[in-house]
Each structure stands twice: as structure tokens, then as C-alpha cells.
Scaffold this active site. Structure first.
Site, PDB file in Angstrom:
ATOM      1  N   GLU A  86      40.245  38.718  38.448  1.00  0.00           N
ATOM      2  CA  GLU A  86      41.564  38.892  37.522  1.00  0.00           C
ATOM      3  C   GLU A  86      41.654  39.204  36.323  1.00  0.00           C
ATOM      4  OE1 GLU A  86      44.065  39.384  39.434  1.00  0.00           O
ATOM      5  OE2 GLU A  86      43.937  38.257  41.527  1.00  0.00           O
ATOM      6  N   HIS A 104      45.624  30.446  36.458  1.00  0.00           N
ATOM      7  CA  HIS A 104      46.151  31.044  37.838  1.00  0.00           C
ATOM      8  C   HIS A 104      45.659  30.201  38.745  1.00  0.00           C
ATOM      9  CE1 HIS A 104      46.564  33.882  41.014  1.00  0.00           C
ATOM     10  NE2 HIS A 104      45.336  34.169  41.162  1.00  0.00           N
ATOM     11  N   HIS A 106      45.946  29.464  43.279  1.00  0.00           N
ATOM     12  CA  HIS A 106      46.367  29.618  44.575  1.00  0.00           C
ATOM     13  C   HIS A 106      47.156  28.427  45.347  1.00  0.00           C
ATOM     14  CE1 HIS A 106      43.489  33.013  45.146  1.00  0.00           C
ATOM     15  NE2 HIS A 106      44.325  33.005  44.241  1.00  0.00           N
ATOM     16  N   HIS A 166      50.454  35.174  47.003  1.00  0.00           N
ATOM     17  CA  HIS A 166      49.138  35.113  46.426  1.00  0.00           C
ATOM     18  C   HIS A 166      48.909  33.820  45.561  1.00  0.00           C
ATOM     19  CE1 HIS A 166      46.264  37.499  43.311  1.00  0.00           C
ATOM     20  NE2 HIS A 166      45.913  36.227  43.321  1.00  0.00           N
TER      21      HIS A 166
END
Length: 228
Positions: A86, A104, A106, A166
Site C-alpha cells: 500500500e 491503515h 482492516h 477493504h
């Protein structure tokens, strides 16, 4: 694009301290159930360098000598491990936003919400810390330029967004703030899912004026000495 060889000199002290924070934050995402395994990633901008978690390495195996640093064009500055897939997303944010830190994840409830609505509505006043209702960026393949562009659009005048099917992207002035905002976002997504699941009832939502009223006190919400 060929990557230049990693810099073999001792990393600057600011990078070493920044890397320590990156690793600790990545481990916190695992401990708090915001990621599973090596999913999710963390970055911190230090000057013109971006320190970022590497790809496919369990966070509990990372140490001081695993520092992974790139410049704003993605060229390697330090480290021998491959940066997260990413990286385009992290670099896109660091190029255009003043926030130093990006987390980031999940996270389960936030990812569930991303499959149901186009934005997390104002179910709680803590959304004021994120700039308002949290938008959901359209689905694009992980690691792609399309995903980075979609996230940037969803982050306009916001400190967080959801990525369709996502996960989450959350910004902060530092990693502590970015992590705290990530945890709050996951909690608010769980709150919305819980309230929304009650048959025959619709969750009440805060107005823009009510969020704005909450925003100012929250902006100054931090530890401080007691009055004498």
C-alpha cells in the site's frame, strides 16, 4: 523503476525514533484486533522521508535494524525489506496532506460498514474529530494508483475514510493520534452496526450544527496539568 541501493550509513536519530513509533503502532493494531496477521500498514513522515512498515513481515518480528524508509517518490532511502504493497496510498497522502502519520487497518466493524453505506453517518459526536461523517472510497484493487486516488478524494476535509470492501485509512499529527482515531472509528462503526440492526427502529443522527458544536472542545482535548 529500479530502486537505488539502500543507504548503508547509520540512519538519523529522528528516523530511528520514528521507526520505533511505527513498529509499536503496528503492534498495537494487532493487539487491539484492528488487523489480522500482517494486514494493514503504518507510516510516519519525518522531513522528506517516509518510514513505512514492510510487506509480509509479522510486526512482532520487526526490530530497530529493520527500518524501512523511502522518499516521497518511493525511492528507497534505508532498509533492505520491501515496503508495504500500500505504499502508493501512503505516499499519495503524505504528498498532499500535512498529517505526519497514516494508519491503515482492516478493522472488522469498519470494513463491514464499508460494504453497506456510502458514509458512516453522524451517530456520535466523536465524528467531529474526523471532520464529520466518514466517506467510503469506491473499491479499487489494493496497492493500486486507483485506490490511492479514491482514498484521497474521500479524505478531502476529513481525517479518515473507509475503503469499500477493504478497511480504514486514518490520519494524525502523530502516530498516537492516528491510532486513537482509528480505534474510535472502529468503535463508532460498531455502534452504528449495533443500532442499525434493531428491527423497526432507525438510529438518531446528529446534525451538522451539533457536530460543529462538539468540534471545538474536542480540538483542545488532551492531557494538561490541573489548575493550582
Amino acid at each position: 523503476m529500479d530502486e537505488p541501493a539502500a543507504n548503508s550509513t547509520t540512519p538519523p536519530a529522528a528516523w530511528q525514533e520514528g521507526w520505533r513509533q511505527v513498529v509499536e503502532t503496528a503492534r498495537r493494531t494487532v493487539r487491539d484486533g484492528l488487523v489480522v496477521g500482517t494486514s494493514g500498514n503504518v507510516s510516519l513522515r519525518v522531513g522528506d522521508a517516509v518510514l513505512v512498515t514492510p510487506s509480509a513481515v509479522p510486526y512482532d518480528r520487526l526490530g530497530p535494524h529493520d527500518l524501512c524508509a523511502v522518499d516521497l517518490d518511493g525511492r528507497r532511502l534505508a532498509g533492505g525489506l520491501r515496503p508495504t504493497s500500500e505504499l502508493p496510498l501512503h505516499l499519495a497522502v503524505h504528498r498532499v496532506r500535512p498529517s505526519a502519520a497514516v494508519v491503515h487497518t482492516h478493522a472488522l466493524h469498519a470494513t463491514a460498514v464499508s460494504t453497506l453505506v456510502d458514509e458512516l453517518p453522524a451517530v456520535h459526536y466523536q465524528l467531529a474529530t474526523l471532520g464529520g461523517p466518514v466517506r467510503v472510497a469506491p473499491y479499487a484493487r489494493y496497492g493500486s494508483a486507483e485506490l490511492a486516488a479514491a482514498a484521497l478524494a474521500a479524505l478531502e476535509d476529513r481525517q479518515a475514510c473507509l475503503l469499500r470492501n477493504h478497511g480504514t485509512v486514518v490520519l494524525g499529527d502523530d502516530l498516537d493520534q492516528a491510532f486513537e482515531r482509528t480505534a474510535q472509528l472502529e468503535w463508532m462503526c460498531r455502534l452504528w452496526l449495533t443500532a442499525h440492526s434493531v428491527p423497526g427502529l432507525t438510529p438518531s443522527l446528529l446534525s451538522a450544527a451539533e457536530l460543529a458544536d462538539a468540534a471545538e472542545p474536542l480540538r483542545d482535548y488532551r492531557p494538561r496539568p490541573a489548575a493550582p
